[in-house]
Design a protein around this motif. Structure first.
Motif, short mmCIF file in Angstrom:
data_model
loop_
_atom_site.label_atom_id
_atom_site.label_comp_id
_atom_site.label_asym_id
_atom_site.label_seq_id
_atom_site.Cartn_x
_atom_site.Cartn_y
_atom_site.Cartn_z
N ILE A 1 51.81 44.56 29.96
CA ILE A 1 53.26 44.31 29.92
C ILE A 1 53.56 43.21 28.91
O ILE A 1 54.51 43.32 28.11
CB ILE A 1 53.79 43.92 31.32
CG1 ILE A 1 53.65 45.11 32.28
CG2 ILE A 1 55.25 43.49 31.25
CD1 ILE A 1 53.97 44.81 33.71
N TYR B 1 51.37 48.53 39.88
CA TYR B 1 49.99 48.09 40.08
C TYR B 1 49.92 46.59 40.29
O TYR B 1 49.10 46.09 41.06
CB TYR B 1 49.12 48.55 38.90
CG TYR B 1 48.98 50.04 38.89
CD1 TYR B 1 48.00 50.66 39.65
CD2 TYR B 1 49.87 50.85 38.19
CE1 TYR B 1 47.89 52.03 39.70
CE2 TYR B 1 49.77 52.22 38.22
CZ TYR B 1 48.79 52.81 38.98
OH TYR B 1 48.69 54.17 39.05
N VAL B 2 50.81 45.86 39.61
CA VAL B 2 50.85 44.41 39.82
C VAL B 2 51.28 44.11 41.26
O VAL B 2 50.67 43.27 41.94
CB VAL B 2 51.80 43.75 38.80
CG1 VAL B 2 51.84 42.25 39.02
CG2 VAL B 2 51.37 44.06 37.38
N TYR C 1 47.08 44.83 33.89
CA TYR C 1 48.43 45.39 33.89
C TYR C 1 49.42 44.36 33.35
O TYR C 1 50.32 44.70 32.59
CB TYR C 1 48.81 45.84 35.30
CG TYR C 1 47.84 46.84 35.85
CD1 TYR C 1 47.87 48.16 35.42
CD2 TYR C 1 46.86 46.49 36.77
CE1 TYR C 1 46.97 49.09 35.89
CE2 TYR C 1 45.94 47.40 37.25
CZ TYR C 1 46.00 48.71 36.81
OH TYR C 1 45.10 49.61 37.27
N ALA D 1 44.98 42.19 38.72
CA ALA D 1 46.33 42.41 38.19
C ALA D 1 46.40 42.08 36.70
O ALA D 1 47.32 42.52 36.02
CB ALA D 1 47.34 41.57 38.97
N LEU E 1 53.46 44.44 25.44
CA LEU E 1 54.68 45.23 25.19
C LEU E 1 55.84 44.30 24.88
O LEU E 1 56.63 44.53 23.98
CB LEU E 1 55.02 46.08 26.41
CG LEU E 1 54.28 47.39 26.58
CD1 LEU E 1 54.62 48.01 27.92
CD2 LEU E 1 54.64 48.36 25.48
N LEU F 1 56.30 51.50 35.99
CA LEU F 1 55.00 52.06 36.41
C LEU F 1 53.94 50.97 36.48
O LEU F 1 53.19 50.86 37.45
CB LEU F 1 54.55 53.11 35.40
CG LEU F 1 54.85 54.55 35.71
CD1 LEU F 1 54.49 55.41 34.52
CD2 LEU F 1 54.09 54.99 36.93
N LEU F 2 53.85 50.16 35.42
CA LEU F 2 52.81 49.13 35.38
C LEU F 2 53.04 48.09 36.48
O LEU F 2 52.09 47.59 37.10
CB LEU F 2 52.77 48.46 34.01
CG LEU F 2 52.34 49.36 32.86
CD1 LEU F 2 52.46 48.64 31.53
CD2 LEU F 2 50.90 49.84 33.06
N LEU F 3 54.32 47.77 36.72
CA LEU F 3 54.62 46.77 37.76
C LEU F 3 54.19 47.24 39.15
O LEU F 3 53.92 46.42 40.02
CB LEU F 3 56.11 46.42 37.74
CG LEU F 3 56.55 45.51 36.57
CD1 LEU F 3 58.06 45.43 36.48
CD2 LEU F 3 55.95 44.11 36.72
N THR G 1 57.31 50.15 32.07
CA THR G 1 57.15 48.86 32.75
C THR G 1 57.22 49.01 34.26
O THR G 1 56.44 48.39 34.98
CB THR G 1 58.22 47.84 32.30
OG1 THR G 1 59.44 48.51 32.13
CG2 THR G 1 57.81 47.15 31.03
#
Lengths: 305, 360
Positions: A277, B169-170, A273, A270, A280, B165-167, B163
């Motif tokens: 974030i 995968y998390v 990713y 994880a 960002l 989208l990325l979350l 964000t």
């Protein structure tokens, strides 16, 4: 090898596919079009590279095939967004599904197949530089090509006549029209070129990084590329740095596991990713003023049915 | 010949020309979707032919296996349940102009929260009470996961589409972390899963394999439709979505509205994840929500974010997804190839499905 140099070496290796995709997406976004289908273009590129290399025996032909396949998928996005005025985020996601479906359909035959792949080559001289040489100059040819691509892309965007047209298409399309240029063809070319770069990124993934093909092998790298483009403010050198950062986060997991740290693999998976974030978040406020106006229009006022 | 055509007066020449686009524009909404679907079937058929499969047999198998019995038709409803809820999770924020591509992660967090509640409470409480608490926990988890992206947008200026989208995968890694470690069913073999929910904590069945989750999903669509139509919150969302600056100047709390819209969406997707856990899967495993979040996103756009149409779109897409199973079993094609059919259908509708496309 020390942990640091291992993570940095892996960062370049793992980040290169995202770097190419993000460079391509920068071109597309500079012209005012977001392409979430970048993920799909990467998948198309990954399969095309593997299939063409496997059939022909030449990895460079594979790279060519990847660029064509990635560009063709981006052309679908360009047609629906530019000529049919469909919403770009929804269309991008549909285009991703198209790429996912096509590659799973035509990729079955290549899951078991063998293909010639790129191997790391130590550059004479440069690879002897202490520390840096081992990290940056014992890589595969596609990585070296990316070292050249980044400054060329920078020159192209900020110093060439084409770059001016490209940026104007995304920022002030009405000015471009006033001066007698046609905006839509410029945007078409930019989106397709973006897809070709994403395809080459996919090629690095399949015939240099993992040396295999499997369904949905990009696992969100195309989305990460879009995020990298955002926090790198569409500037090639920053895009490269962002991609390597993701790659380094990716390389951390195997490096720690090889050293016997008993950390759960998925907690480590994880990290890339989460890091994306966090970057960002760290850069968020500062960057908001630099977004091409064509894009911010889309992000702030999406058309609702 | 050319000389004759050129010699005709211009208006008459235009009348003679049959324009597919014009003809298409005259059709009603449902008819346009139907024509798009037929076009997509033809294109996908050609692609299957290129792959060496017989499209007619494949379509025949898809139809006959999907509609062969009440049970198999019920499967459409079972699949559609999480897709409807994930789609509504897109529609509510979209009304306020937000793009939620995080349905997948919100479904997963809902499933994880539901499973966590069940594990924490065990069988101390009556099954129904536990189930209600699980639904609440799932809604909260989904809401929190989605609100995170809205907060980042509001205070940091980061696009929520990236964000969310990325979350996803998390969220996926969080679920994997749990089922490979803490929550792993030690008695299981093969792919790691969590242990199965006790029977009392599962959603009751309506008929066949269809569980009460579909009532939750359709109920949620009705409630959201009513909220959109009759409440001031629904109206304010539309104002913010229409023009955020105008909304701010007329005194609306734009930030709070955006975050609440996203949280409500996330809660719906969280409940969607729970229906998948407590109604269909009963345990967490790899491939637990299998892309339903993304399909929900597309269903919402297909239905133009209007709850009634969104439900119909979700039913259509889940039928196509089920067709993918038949492609795998009967035609030996990968199940994911059905994504081509779905994508082409959606492109046709997005590209040609409007009354009049804005001229470029």
């Amino acid at each position: 090898m020390s942990l640091l140099s291992e993570v940095l070496t892996g960062g370049i290796r793992g980040g290169t596919s995202i770097e190419y995709a993000a460079l391509g997406e920068s071109v597309s976004e500079r012209a005012g079009v977001v392409n979430l289908g970048t993920e799909g273009s990467m998948l198309m590129g990954a399969l095309a590279a593997y299939a063409v290399a496997s059939r022909s025996g030449h990895p460079w032909l594979g790279v060519l095939g990847a660029a064509i396949a990635g560009g063709l998928l981006a052309l679908v996005h360009a047609y629906f967004v530019l000529s049919r005025k469909a919403n770009q985020l929804a269309t991008g996601l549909v285009v991703l599904f198209l790429g996912l479906g096509l590659t799973s359909l035509f990729g079955v035959d290549y899951v078991q197949a063998l293909a010639p792949t790129f191997r790391p080559i130590a550059l004479p001289g440069l690879s002897r530089i202490p520390f840096l040489g081992g990290i940056a100059f014992k890589q595969d040819p596609l990585v070296y090509m990316s070292y050249v691509t980044v400054p060329v892309m920078w020159w192209f965007i900020f110093r060439s006549r084409w770059g001016v047209l490209l940026r104007a298409a995304g920022e002030r399309s009405e000015v471009l029209t006033t001066h007698g240029h046609r905006v839509i063809p410029i945007q078409y070319i930019s989106v397709v070129v973006g897809g070709m770069f994403a395809g080459i990124g996919g090629a690095h993934l399949s015939i240099a990084y993992t040396k295999s093909w499997f369904e949905n092998m990009t696992q969100g790298r195309g989305f990460v590329a879009v995020a990298v483009v955002m926090f790198a403010a569409r500037q090639p050198f920053k895009v490269a740095a962002g991609a390597y950062l993701f790659g380094a986060a990716l390389a951390l997991s195997p490096a720690l596991q090889a050293r016997g740290y008993g950390i759960n693999q998925f907690a480590l998976d994880a990290i890339p990713y989460v890091v994306t974030i966090l970057v960002l978040v760290a850069l968020g406020k500062r960057r908001s003023g630099e977004i091409p106006e064509g894009l911010s229009k889309v992000f702030e006022a999406p058309t609702l049915g | 010949m050319t000389a004759i055509v050129e010699g005709l007066p211009a208006p008459q020449r235009e009348r003679e020309k049959f324009d597919v686009r014009e003809w298409f524009d005259k059709l009603s909404g449902i008819a346009r979707i139907a024509v798009s679907l037929i076009g997509a079937l033809i294109i996908f058929g050609v692609i299957m032919r290129l792959k060496g499969a017989n499209p007619l047999t494949a379509y025949h198998d898809m139809l006959s296996s999907t509609f062969k019995s009440w049970d198999s038709m019920g499967d459409i409803l079972v699949r559609a349940t999480p897709i409807i809820l994930a789609a509504l999770a897109v529609s509510v924020p979209a009304r306020a102009g937000l793009i939620n591509v995080g349905g997948e992660g919100q479904l997963l967090m809902g499933g994880v929260a539901g499973m966590g509640t069940s594990l924490a409470l065990g069988t101390r409480l009556p099954g129904t009470v536990t189930l209600v608490l699980m639904i609440l926990a799932a809604a909260l988890a989904g809401a929190a996961w989605a609100a995170l992206a809205a907060v980042l947008r509001q205070f940091m200026g980061i696009s929520e589409s990236v964000t969310t989208l990325l979350l996803n995968y998390v969220a996926l890694d969080i679920m994997f972390f749990l089922i490979y470690d803490r929550w792993k069913d030690r008695s299981g073999s093969g792919q790691p899963t969590s242990r199965a929910l006790p029977v009392g904590q599962r959603l009751p069945l309506l008929f066949g394999r269809v569980h009460e989750g579909i009532l939750l999903a359709v109920g949620a669509a009705v409630i959201i439709g009513l909220i959109f139509a009759f409440t001031s919150w629904g109206f304010r969302l539309r104002v913010v979505g229409g023009n955020a600056e105008a909304a701010r100047r007329s005194g609306l709390k734009v930030g709070a509205l955006l975050i609440s819209a996203m949280a409500v969406g996330g809660a719906l997707a969280g409940i969607g994840g729970l229906t998948q856990l407590a109604g269909a899967e009963f345990k967490l495993r790899s491939g637990f929500v299998a892309g339903y979040g993304y399909i929900g996103f597309l269903a919402s756009w297909l239905g133009r974010h209007r709850p009634g149409y969104v439900v119909l779109s979700a039913l259509l897409l889940s039928t196509i997804v089920i067709g993918g199973d038949s492609l795998q079993i009967d035609s030996q094609l990968p199940a994911a190839s059905v994504n081509v059919l779905m994508a082409v259908t959606l492109l046709m509708v997005f590209g040609f499905g409007r009354k009049k496309a804005v001229s470029a």
